[in-house]
Every structure is written in structure tokens, then in C-alpha cells.
Scaffold this motif. Structure first.
Motif, short mmCIF file in Angstrom:
data_model
loop_
_atom_site.label_atom_id
_atom_site.label_comp_id
_atom_site.label_asym_id
_atom_site.label_seq_id
_atom_site.Cartn_x
_atom_site.Cartn_y
_atom_site.Cartn_z
N GLU A 70 0.87 -1.35 0.05
CA GLU A 70 0.02 -0.07 0.06
C GLU A 70 0.77 1.38 -0.10
O GLU A 70 0.31 2.37 0.18
N GLN A 71 2.11 1.04 -0.05
CA GLN A 71 3.01 2.31 -0.19
C GLN A 71 3.60 2.29 -1.69
O GLN A 71 3.77 1.44 -2.39
N PRO A 72 3.81 3.80 -2.22
CA PRO A 72 3.72 4.97 -1.45
C PRO A 72 2.19 5.54 -1.42
O PRO A 72 2.17 6.62 -0.80
N MET A 73 1.48 4.77 -2.09
CA MET A 73 -0.10 5.09 -1.81
C MET A 73 -0.98 3.90 -2.10
O MET A 73 -0.44 2.92 -2.70
N TYR A 74 -2.30 4.01 -1.80
CA TYR A 74 -3.19 2.91 -2.14
C TYR A 74 -3.27 2.50 -3.40
O TYR A 74 -3.31 3.78 -4.45
N VAL A 75 -3.47 1.53 -3.95
CA VAL A 75 -3.11 1.15 -5.51
C VAL A 75 -4.51 1.82 -6.11
O VAL A 75 -4.45 2.57 -7.20
N GLN A 76 -5.70 1.72 -5.33
CA GLN A 76 -7.00 2.46 -6.01
C GLN A 76 -6.63 3.98 -6.20
O GLN A 76 -7.29 4.52 -7.28
N LEU A 77 -5.94 4.76 -5.34
CA LEU A 77 -5.57 6.01 -5.65
C LEU A 77 -4.65 6.08 -6.63
O LEU A 77 -5.20 7.11 -7.32
N ALA A 78 -3.69 5.32 -7.00
CA ALA A 78 -2.89 5.45 -8.05
C ALA A 78 -3.85 5.56 -9.39
O ALA A 78 -3.53 6.23 -10.40
N PHE A 79 -4.76 4.51 -9.10
CA PHE A 79 -5.66 4.16 -10.41
C PHE A 79 -6.43 5.37 -10.76
O PHE A 79 -6.49 6.13 -11.81
N ALA A 80 -7.16 6.01 -9.55
CA ALA A 80 -7.75 7.35 -9.79
C ALA A 80 -7.01 8.73 -10.43
O ALA A 80 -7.43 9.30 -11.08
N LEU A 81 -5.72 8.68 -9.69
CA LEU A 81 -4.82 9.93 -10.09
C LEU A 81 -4.79 9.52 -11.69
O LEU A 81 -4.51 10.65 -12.62
N ASP A 82 -4.34 8.49 -12.40
CA ASP A 82 -4.25 7.83 -13.83
C ASP A 82 -5.43 8.39 -14.59
O ASP A 82 -5.38 8.86 -15.58
#
Length: 325
Positions: A70-82
Motif C-alpha cells: 500500500e506504499q507509497p499510496m493505495y493502489v486504487q488512488l494510483a488508479f484514480a490519479l491515472d
């Protein structure tokens, strides 16, 4: 002589599988591994006073930080940012609107500093306004190719090998394994069966509201920009009751967001098991707990001893972290 050899062979074959055929090879021998094996033996041996019938062998697992990194961020947050970057050409107003402006300028720290409200705005903007089928395809396409910013590995390769073994070990002993995560239920369902062996109907997570519509003559479920349920903290026992209808006998987490699930599971009578994954390996993974924005672990860690929960020391309890290792 032959009779003696036969007796010795039978004695060897009668040894429990946890010793004769190690079902948890990525776990170092020690109190943590033995506690897991001992619990499973107690609840699956019919002559044991702690025996639990198979239908009641429910085990719940958090996802982020418990089953994968879950580092450096939650995977779903990485998805949302993309997704924000992909949708930006259609939303020129985002250039001057927070938290999108900071994100598009590469200022992720400001986005994270905005807390749950900022993250919720990003999720609503990127996860709604489409059908469930369309969202499932977007998630599937992304998770198939997206890579971790530090390791360069696919996110689906950042799962924990010891936990994959634990899931398989429990299922081999007639446990039913569920994911109970603060992550989006429809973000996880497209890939959890392939990666963890956990089918969509055994995934519990946060959700946004859905609306039934007829589109081009066919029924569709449209995702609305409105939160329906948050499956984190106090929401986890609620989600478990709503989706499963049985109280688990084992729960596995890694953060204070899992505290109530651990309490709900282990407070009942009979054999119960609670386990916290403590990230202590700064070399092979990350070392963090109460100072982390993601996977904050403080209160649950302080309560573990008094509650009888097992705390995994990742550095010392796991021989390996990821399957590729």
C-alpha cells in the motif's frame, strides 16, 4: 524388522500436514507461524473442544497493506490519479480546481494533505458517470498493465507470498475467505479471484450508489457520484454482517482501519483468531506504522497484546515478501 519399519512409516504419515508437508513455506518457523497452525488444527479437529463446523469457518482479510503493498499510496488512488490525467482533456476546469490542479501539476503531497475529502472528490470524478460493465473494463485494462512507481512491477505482482500461502492453507482446511477492505468493491472484484482465489461475491468494500437504467434498449447499472457505503473502521463489522451474515472466527488486518473488524471477530465466545501485519522491513518492503498516511497503525498495535492478537513482524516472520522473490 519390517513391522517396525511399517509402524515408523505410519507414525510419520500421521504427522499433521503443517509439519510433514509445510503449507506455509514462506513463513519462518517461530511463534507466529505456530500460532496460525495451532489455531487451524484446533478448529478443524473434530475431537477438539474448539472444533468449528466448516460452514462457520469464516476468515476475513483486509486488502491494502495486508494482502498487497500500500506504499507509497493505495493502489486504487494510483488508479484514480491515472484516470484524472486521462480525463483532463475533457475537463478544462480542473486546471484551476483543487485537488485536480495540484494533481495535474504533479503536486501529489498537496493532494494527500487534502485528506479524505480531496481523495473522495477524485474518486467521485473518476469512478462515476459510467455503467458497471464499463467501469469493470477500465479497471481490468488498467490493472493488467499498471506498474508500481518504485519497483516497476505490476501491482498484481506486489502481493504478499506468505499471505497467498495463508489463504490457500485456510481454504484447504475448509475456511471460506473474504476480503473486507476500505477500497472500492467494484475496483477489487474484477481481479481478486485471479490473484487471490477470492471470487467477486466474497469481496466486501466501499461503494458508490448505482442506478438502474435502460440504455439503447438494454438494462444497465449506472455509477452515480454519490457514496453509498464506506467499508472502513466501524463500517467493516457492518459490511460483514450485511454481506456474510456470520461472524468470522479469524480476521487479518494491518492498520487502525481494521481495529473494529478485529474486535468484532475476536470478542465472541469460542476459538477466535486476530492477526496484524506489522510492516517492519525497510529493506525488502517498507517500515511504517503510526507515522504513515497510508496504513496508519497505532491504536490497534497498542491493543494487540491485551486482546490476544498476533502481530506479524514482517522482517523476521517472513522468509520472502513477493512471489518473484
Amino acid at each position: 524388522m519390517r513391522l517396525a519399519f511399517y509402524a515408523l512409516l505410519c507414525a510419520f504419515l500421521s504427522i499433521r500436514p503443517s509439519f510433514a508437508d509445510d503449507a506455509l513455506p514462506s513463513w519462518n518457523d517461530g511463534p507466529t507461524k505456530q500460532a496460525i497452525v495451532s489455531f487451524v488444527q484446533r478448529v478443524t479437529t473434530k475431537s477438539s473442544p474448539d472444533y468449528v463446523p466448516p460452514p462457520e469457518r469464516i476468515a476475513t482479510f483486509d486488502n491494502d497493506g495486508t494482502l498487497w503493498a500500500e506504499q507509497p499510496m493505495y493502489v486504487q488512488l494510483a488508479f484514480a490519479l491515472d484516470r484524472v490525467k486521462a480525463l483532463a482533456p475533457q475537463h478544462h476546469e480542473w486546471n484551476d480546481q483543487e485537488p485536480f490542479a495540484s494533481l495535474l501539476n504533479g503536486n501529489l503531497k498537496s493532494v494527500i494533505a487534502g485528506g479524505e475529502h480531496a481523495i473522495a472528490e477524485i474518486v467521485m470524478a473518476t469512478h462515476a458517470g459510467m455503467t458497471s460493465n464499463e467501469f469493470e473494463k477500465i479497471v481490468t485494462d488498467w490493472i493488467t498493465t499498471a506498474r508500481h512507481p518504485k519497483t516497476g512491477r505490476l501491482y498484481t505482482e506486489m502481493v504478499y507470498q506468505p499471505m497467498l500461502e495463508l489463504l490457500a492453507y485456510l481454504r484447504a482446511n475448509d475456511f471460506k475467505t473474504f476480503i473486507v477492505s476500505g477500497g472500492g468493491i467494484e475496483f477489487m472484484r474484477p481481479w481478486t479471484e485471479k490473484i487471490y482465489g477470492i471470487p467477486p461475491e466474497q469481496v466486501i468494500g466501499s461503494s458508490i450508489k448505482l442506478k438502474f437504467e435502460i440504455q439503447n434498449g438494454k438494462p444497465a447499472l449506472v455509477r452515480l457520484a454519490d457514496i453509498d457505503f464506506i467499508d472502513d473502521g466501524v463500517g467493516k463489522p457492518v459490511g460483514i454482517q450485511k454481506h456474510i451474515g456470520r461472524r468470522p472466527i479469524a480476521a487479518f488486518g494491518n492498520s487502525d482501519g481494521d481495529l473494529e473488524m478485529l474486535q468484532w471477530t475476536t470478542s465472541e465466545q469460542g476459538a477466535r483468531f486476530g492477526l496484524i501485519v506489522h510492516h517492519t522491513d525497510a529493506v525488502r518492503e517498507w517500515a511504517y506504522d503510526h507515522n504513515s498516511s497510508f496504513g496508519h497503525l497505532e491504536k490497534a498495535l497498542d491493543m494487540a497484546t491485551s486482546q490476544g492478537w498476533i502481530v506479524i513482524d514482517m522482517k523476521n516472520d517472513w522468509k520472502t515478501i513477493y512471489p518473484q522473490d
